[in-house]
Design an enzyme around this catalytic site. Structure first.
Site, PDB file in Angstrom:
ATOM      1  CD  GLN A 103     -12.624 100.175  19.254  1.00 50.23           C
ATOM      2  OE1 GLN A 103     -13.604  99.640  18.860  1.00 50.23           O
ATOM      3  NE2 GLN A 103     -11.572 100.532  18.935  1.00 50.23           N
ATOM      4  CG  ASP A 106      -5.573  93.896  26.868  1.00 52.68           C
ATOM      5  OD1 ASP A 106      -5.440  94.853  27.604  1.00 52.68           O
ATOM      6  OD2 ASP A 106      -5.537  93.809  25.600  1.00 52.68           O
ATOM      7  CG  HIS A 121     -15.744  96.146  23.182  1.00 56.84           C
ATOM      8  ND1 HIS A 121     -14.894  95.957  22.049  1.00 56.84           N
ATOM      9  CD2 HIS A 121     -16.737  96.875  22.868  1.00 56.84           C
ATOM     10  CE1 HIS A 121     -15.552  96.851  21.061  1.00 56.84           C
ATOM     11  NE2 HIS A 121     -16.486  97.297  21.601  1.00 56.84           N
ATOM     12  CG  ASN A 213      -4.639 102.513  12.626  1.00 56.44           C
ATOM     13  OD1 ASN A 213      -4.729 101.648  13.402  1.00 56.44           O
ATOM     14  ND2 ASN A 213      -5.400 101.878  11.412  1.00 56.44           N
ATOM     15  CB  ILE A 231       0.563 102.759  18.818  1.00 54.37           C
ATOM     16  CG1 ILE A 231      -0.020 103.635  19.968  1.00 54.37           C
ATOM     17  CG2 ILE A 231       0.406 101.331  19.458  1.00 54.37           C
ATOM     18  CD1 ILE A 231      -1.407 104.160  19.492  1.00 54.37           C
TER      19      ILE A 231
END
Ligand code: ZN
Length: 241
Positions: A103, A106, A121, A213, A231
């Site tokens: 999502q 970058d 996205h 998460n 992560i």
């Protein structure tokens, strides 16, 4: 007794079709803050909440203000990939990981060496002239002030999906198919509350669902393993980086 990391490593070694689905949390470890979790920080500097400024109607009506926010808060050209990005690229190289669905806009997965990256996205690295369709790199946005204009005079818009805009159907289809075919799904750095994350996860039919998460997600009950850790640290340990 096995540690979570040992267990995760064991499942990864047994899996032949791993898909990774990641959110903002993957990039925060590269120093890119999640704009959704920091509304308060913006209230002094901006008259509107981030979700408003990142909407298509706001882009159309207040293009200048959109770019002021976008350049200041959404672009981190100096950010480097972290251990999570590199670990996923390594797993793809080894053959077991088939797709990274992200999502984030970058481009850090690609920078780290991942090849099959599905950017739900869009990407800040593609910027399109709304008049002639020419594509410009990120530098075109960073090295200009105000509203970036094409040589043809048209307004340039980042190829990122703004609020009120639809996701790219072909990328969404490919993501759904990749998840549907996977025998292991690793979800990381997303609370799975943002559309279309939750919907996509429902295509998963495989056995091993792994959630990495720091906070709870609506899919915790389905997960075979939940790791509430960084992560980057977690995936880094798996491939030994
Ligand atoms: Zn143009």
């Amino acid at each position: 007794m096995k540690t979570d990391i040992e267990y995760l490593k064991e499942i990864i070694e047994k899996s032949g079709n791993i898909v990774f689905f990641g959110g903002a949390g993957v990039s925060t470890e590269s120093g890119i803050p999640d704009f959704r979790s920091a509304d308060g920080l913006y209230s002094e500097q901006y008259k509107y909440p981030p979700e408003t400024m990142l909407s298509r109607s706001f882009f159309n009506r207040h293009t200048d203000e959109f770019y002021r926010f976008y350049r200041n808060k959404m672009l981190y050209p100096d950010a480097e990939p972290n251990a999570a990005h590199f670990a996923l690229a390594k797993l793809e190289e080894l053959g077991s990981l088939k797709a990274v669905i992200t999502q984030n806009v970058d481009g850090l997965h690609t920078r780290a060496g991942s090849v099959n990256v599905l950017e739900l996205h869009g990407s800040a690295h593609r910027n399109i002239c709304l008049t002639c369709g020419i594509v410009y790199p990120l530098d075109k946005i960073i090295q200009t002030e105000g509203i970036p204009l094409c040589d043809c005079g048209g307004i340039i818009k980042p190829d990122v999906v703004l609020y009120e805009e639809e996701l790219n159907h072909s990328i969404l289809d490919r993501a759904a198919r990749a998840i549907g075919n996977a025998d292991m799904l690793i979800v990381g750095g997303t609370s799975l509350n943002v559309y279309p994350a939750a919907g996509l996860i429902s295509y998963y039919r495989g056995k091993n669902l792994i959630l990495i998460n720091k906070s709870e997600t609506p899919y915790d009950y389905r997960a075979d393993l939940i790791i509430r850790e960084s992560i980057g640290k977690t995936l880094g340990k798996i491939v030994g980086i």
